[in-house]
Motif scaffolding. Structure first.
Motif, PDB file in Angstrom:
ATOM      1  N   ILE A  32       0.868  -1.176   0.000  1.00 33.87           N
ATOM      2  CA  ILE A  32       0.000   0.000   0.000  1.00 33.87           C
ATOM      3  C   ILE A  32       0.902   1.221   0.000  1.00 33.87           C
ATOM      4  O   ILE A  32       1.767   1.357   0.852  1.00 33.87           O
ATOM      5  CB  ILE A  32      -0.907  -0.011   1.247  1.00 33.87           C
ATOM      6  N   LYS A  33       0.680   2.074  -0.964  1.00 31.34           N
ATOM      7  CA  LYS A  33       1.517   3.282  -1.044  1.00 31.34           C
ATOM      8  C   LYS A  33       1.059   4.310  -0.016  1.00 31.34           C
ATOM      9  O   LYS A  33      -0.133   4.578   0.106  1.00 31.34           O
ATOM     10  CB  LYS A  33       1.413   3.893  -2.448  1.00 31.34           C
ATOM     11  N   THR A  34       1.994   4.847   0.711  1.00 35.72           N
ATOM     12  CA  THR A  34       1.638   5.863   1.710  1.00 35.72           C
ATOM     13  C   THR A  34       2.588   7.055   1.660  1.00 35.72           C
ATOM     14  O   THR A  34       3.690   6.960   1.119  1.00 35.72           O
ATOM     15  CB  THR A  34       1.705   5.291   3.146  1.00 35.72           C
ATOM     16  N   GLU A 101      -2.680   7.110   3.393  1.00 33.56           N
ATOM     17  CA  GLU A 101      -3.014   6.361   2.177  1.00 33.56           C
ATOM     18  C   GLU A 101      -4.103   7.143   1.456  1.00 33.56           C
ATOM     19  O   GLU A 101      -5.107   7.517   2.065  1.00 33.56           O
ATOM     20  CB  GLU A 101      -3.534   4.963   2.539  1.00 33.56           C
ATOM     21  N   TRP A 118      -2.856   5.900   8.713  1.00 28.86           N
ATOM     22  CA  TRP A 118      -2.294   4.688   9.332  1.00 28.86           C
ATOM     23  C   TRP A 118      -1.352   5.089  10.460  1.00 28.86           C
ATOM     24  O   TRP A 118      -0.551   6.009  10.299  1.00 28.86           O
ATOM     25  CB  TRP A 118      -1.540   3.864   8.289  1.00 28.86           C
TER      26      TRP A 118
END
Ligand SMILES: [Zn+2]
Length: 235
Positions: A32-34, A101, A118
């Motif tokens: 997951i790109k954050t 995110e 997150w």
């Protein structure tokens, strides 16, 4: 001849497997790109200011809505649990490092970044992980927010609905707050014809025709307006 064909097949098979493996690894690494950020201030339960690198940004959490805190200048009144939600977010996020995110729609019309917050870097985004590490989910699970789904940002919306139902059935947070009693603003009722004033439940108060009926919020107000107390209910 036969041996070399088998060898060729074997090599191709091996290459195929290796390619597949490389693809799998790549997928896992992408995860997951954050965006990493630090919370610098908290506006209310669902809106915070952050620094991303050295850039200041305002972030609105996706999929949740916390009750309002009062903004007299905007004519917004405090809603039950608004203050608590803002305090909770302050306690949990202020000064902390978070991972943002994004979903399909990355900013709203006010220019705020729309994000899932997150508390530590996510890997799979499984339900278990969302429950344990995503702040949007934490707000819902503890009854500090209600679900507010705004397409196209719907990645976790069905999970969010599930979390809200859990909080609601356990009467957590705002779900346990009894509705505010409706305050009757009318403390005294006057008759503009007789110039007498009464408690609203006086039988004479009930007899006043709508045309002559006036309301006072205090005894003082009635007296100042030249009304005298009724001798029956003695207000
Ligand atoms: Zn009376």
């Amino acid at each position: 001849m036969r041996g070399s064909t088998a060898k060729t097949v074997l090599i191709f098979l091996l290459l195929y497997l290796l390619a597949g493996l490389a693809f799998q690894l790549d997928k896992a690494e992408a995860g997951i790109k954050t965006l990493q950020a630090v919370v610098t201030s908290v506006s209310d339960g669902d809106t915070v200011h952050v620094k991303i690198g050295n850039k200041d940004e305002k972030v609105r959490l996706i999929g949740v809505n916390t009750p309002e805190i009062s903004h007299p200048e905007l004519g917004i009144k405090e809603q039950p649990f608004g203050r608590e939600a803002a305090e909770y977010t302050k306690r949990r996020l202020l000064g902390k490092k978070i991972w943002l995110e994004l979903d399909v729609g990355q900013r709203d019309k006010y220019g705020r970044i729309l994000a899932y917050v997150w508390l530590s870097p996510p890997s799979s985004g499984s339900e278990k992980e969302v429950r344990a590490k995503m702040y949007n989910a934490e707000l819902l699970l503890n009854g500090y927010a209600q679900v507010m789904t705004v397409p196209p940002n719907v990645k976790y919306s069905s999970l969010f609905v599930k979390f809200q139902q859990e909080a609601r059935s356990k009467k957590k947070g705002l779900w346990g707050v009894a509705p505010a009693p409706i305050k009757t603003k009318v403390a005294y009722v006057g008759n503009s014809r007789t110039k007498k004033f009464h408690y609203p439940d006086c039988r004479w108060a009930k007899e006043i025709s709508p045309a002559n009926r006036v309301s006072f919020s205090s005894r003082e107000q009635a007296v100042r307006a030249g009304y005298v107390p009724c001798k029956v209910c003695n207000p």
